[in-house]
Enzyme design. Structure first.
Site, mmCIF file in Angstrom:
data_model
loop_
_atom_site.group_PDB
_atom_site.id
_atom_site.type_symbol
_atom_site.label_atom_id
_atom_site.label_comp_id
_atom_site.label_asym_id
_atom_site.label_seq_id
_atom_site.Cartn_x
_atom_site.Cartn_y
_atom_site.Cartn_z
ATOM 1 N N HIS A 73 0.817 -1.223 0.000
ATOM 2 C CA HIS A 73 0.000 0.000 0.000
ATOM 3 C C HIS A 73 0.846 1.266 0.000
ATOM 4 O O HIS A 73 1.887 1.332 0.637
ATOM 5 C CB HIS A 73 -0.996 0.002 1.174
ATOM 6 C CG HIS A 73 -0.389 0.047 2.550
ATOM 7 N ND1 HIS A 73 -0.182 1.226 3.227
ATOM 8 C CD2 HIS A 73 0.035 -0.925 3.378
ATOM 9 C CE1 HIS A 73 0.330 0.962 4.428
ATOM 10 N NE2 HIS A 73 0.486 -0.334 4.542
ATOM 11 N N ASP A 190 6.379 2.175 6.186
ATOM 12 C CA ASP A 190 5.139 1.407 6.133
ATOM 13 C C ASP A 190 4.161 2.182 5.237
ATOM 14 O O ASP A 190 3.613 3.177 5.677
ATOM 15 C CB ASP A 190 4.577 1.236 7.548
ATOM 16 C CG ASP A 190 3.184 0.631 7.576
ATOM 17 O OD1 ASP A 190 2.741 0.118 6.539
ATOM 18 O OD2 ASP A 190 2.536 0.690 8.640
ATOM 19 N N GLU A 224 -5.188 1.119 2.840
ATOM 20 C CA GLU A 224 -4.816 0.089 3.825
ATOM 21 C C GLU A 224 -4.864 0.610 5.254
ATOM 22 O O GLU A 224 -5.299 -0.089 6.156
ATOM 23 C CB GLU A 224 -3.413 -0.456 3.522
ATOM 24 C CG GLU A 224 -3.056 -1.730 4.289
ATOM 25 C CD GLU A 224 -2.536 -1.504 5.709
ATOM 26 O OE1 GLU A 224 -2.470 -2.473 6.470
ATOM 27 O OE2 GLU A 224 -2.180 -0.357 6.064
ATOM 28 N N GLU A 225 -4.393 1.838 5.457
ATOM 29 C CA GLU A 225 -4.255 2.339 6.837
ATOM 30 C C GLU A 225 -5.602 2.509 7.536
ATOM 31 O O GLU A 225 -5.660 2.682 8.748
ATOM 32 C CB GLU A 225 -3.461 3.656 6.863
ATOM 33 C CG GLU A 225 -1.966 3.500 6.538
ATOM 34 C CD GLU A 225 -1.164 2.703 7.564
ATOM 35 O OE1 GLU A 225 -1.739 2.240 8.576
ATOM 36 O OE2 GLU A 225 0.050 2.526 7.352
ATOM 37 N N ASP A 245 4.167 -6.242 3.403
ATOM 38 C CA ASP A 245 4.007 -5.123 4.334
ATOM 39 C C ASP A 245 5.027 -5.282 5.459
ATOM 40 O O ASP A 245 5.552 -6.369 5.694
ATOM 41 C CB ASP A 245 2.570 -5.095 4.880
ATOM 42 C CG ASP A 245 2.123 -3.687 5.266
ATOM 43 O OD1 ASP A 245 2.989 -2.850 5.586
ATOM 44 O OD2 ASP A 245 0.896 -3.432 5.266
ATOM 45 N N HIS A 325 4.808 3.172 12.686
ATOM 46 C CA HIS A 325 3.810 4.238 12.915
ATOM 47 C C HIS A 325 4.362 5.358 13.800
ATOM 48 O O HIS A 325 3.607 6.158 14.356
ATOM 49 C CB HIS A 325 2.491 3.685 13.496
ATOM 50 C CG HIS A 325 1.645 3.010 12.452
ATOM 51 N ND1 HIS A 325 0.336 2.662 12.650
ATOM 52 C CD2 HIS A 325 1.922 2.643 11.181
ATOM 53 C CE1 HIS A 325 -0.151 2.103 11.548
ATOM 54 N NE2 HIS A 325 0.802 2.067 10.653
HETATM 55 ZN ZN LIG Z 1 1.336 -1.173 6.302
#
Ligand SMILES: [Zn+2]
Length: 349
Positions: A73, A190, A224-225, A245, A325
């Protein structure tokens, strides 16, 4: 058979460029276009878009085997303008739950609906040490207390609106990319690191004159998030899906930045045992440094497809990303391992 060589210099330039294109979920078009432009160099690929805006690249080959798919993603954490305060500053609504302390004092761009951008930075509303003293450290870092100070002359809601800023405008946090000693330190590795893994695998195979043993779809997903990226976009004849991922690095985790990881279980439960076995055998055959791991707070795009009714064997692989994150970090060793794993999967039946 040896795997095609990976151009690590190209990899680094591509991932740094992609990281520097803001793409919070819902505002990904420039990043999708960037990947699309890159993939349009390969005549082996047929490119298309889903109605939802994701990019699909199909590498079609003659084979009796059913097609497979890989997904990564391009959307990231971010925010939108939630409220314009009476002092002209902005309150935000986070996209995908970025951790406030990790972006305190970070630079941001506000993208207005008219296509303009305004610069600013994220601060706690008790920022000045000379005004608030100890309260600056004690104020909770949450949606109520974090605000954006704009680098424009405004001290009222009216003046901020006159800059073209409206409720719902996209707010992108600076990624702050740095490359040192094989480490890539940046927000939003990410999952841009894994988009780079897919693109690098395609490039290496195409340039070496090799190709997948069966048709393959690459889905560059864009939601995706928020949990439903790859819920659509995988054709129904696809037999196997690999979510590419980030792997979780930190206390209690087996993964690290120097290996690729096969995730056995995350919050959404175990992945597909048969496909996992195949991937382990390939890693061993090609001496790809890998780990297996279990992720505590994690859901993948592949699981979104499963939940949407997708009937495929599903596995999750990816490079170890430290402090995910938050202010993330990867290493070329883990990124190369992941790219090699993707090629090993595609070049073998
Ligand atoms: Zn991810």
């Amino acid at each position: 058979m040896t795997l095609p060589t990976i151009d690590t210099n190209y990899f680094t330039i591509f991932v740094v460029d992609l990281l520097n294109i803001p793409s919070p979920t819902g505002f990904v078009e420039p990043a999708i276009e960037f990947v699309e432009r890159e993939l349009s160099k390969y005549k082996q690929l047929q490119l298309s878009r889903t109605r939802k805006g994701a990019l699909v690249a199909k590498w079609e080959v003659k084979s009796d085997l059913p097609p497979v798919a890989l997904t990564a993603h391009v959307d990231t954490l971010g925010a939108v303008v939630k409220e314009i305060k009476s002092n002209g500053r902005l309150k935000l609504s986070r996209i995908g739950g970025i951790q406030w302390p990790s972006v305190e004092t970070e630079g941001v761009w506000i993208f207005t609906s008219k296509g303009e951008k305004v610069r600013g930075s994220v601060l706690i509303d008790t920022a000045s040490g000379h005004v608030h003293g100890a309260a600056g450290s004690e104020t909770p870092r949450n949606d109520d207390h974090m605000e954006v100070r704009l680098d424009a002359r405004t001290s009222s809601e009216k003046e901020t609106r006159a800059l073209g800023i409206n409720i719902g405008d996209c707010v992108a946090f600076d990624p702050r990319v740095e490359v040192t000693n094989g480490f890539i330190r940046s927000r939003f590795l990410d999952d841009k690191a894994c988009v780079a893994n897919l693109v690098a695998a395609i490039k290496s195979m195409a340039e070496s004159g090799q190709g997948p043993v069966r048709s393959v779809y690459f889905l560059i997903s864009n939601y995706e998030e928020v949990g439903h990226g790859a819920a659509a976009g995988i054709p129904s004849d696809v037999a196997e899906l690999i979510s590419v991922d980030m792997a979780v690095v930190g206390n209690g985790q087996e993964s690290d930045e120097f290996h690729a990881t096969l995730c056995i279980k995350d919050s959404g439960g175990p992945y597909h045992e048969g496909l996992n076995k195949k991937l382990r055998a390939l890693a061993e055959k090609y001496n790809i440094p890998y780990k297996t791991d279990v992720y505590p707070f994690y859901g993948s795009d592949g699981e979104a497809f499963w939940r949407a009714g997708g009937d495929v064997a599903l596995s999750l692989i990816g490079p170890g990303i430290d402090a995910s994150h938050n202010y993330e970090r990867a290493h070329m060793d883990g990124l190369i391992a992941t790219t090699n794993w993707i090629m090993a999967y595609l070049l073998n039946d």
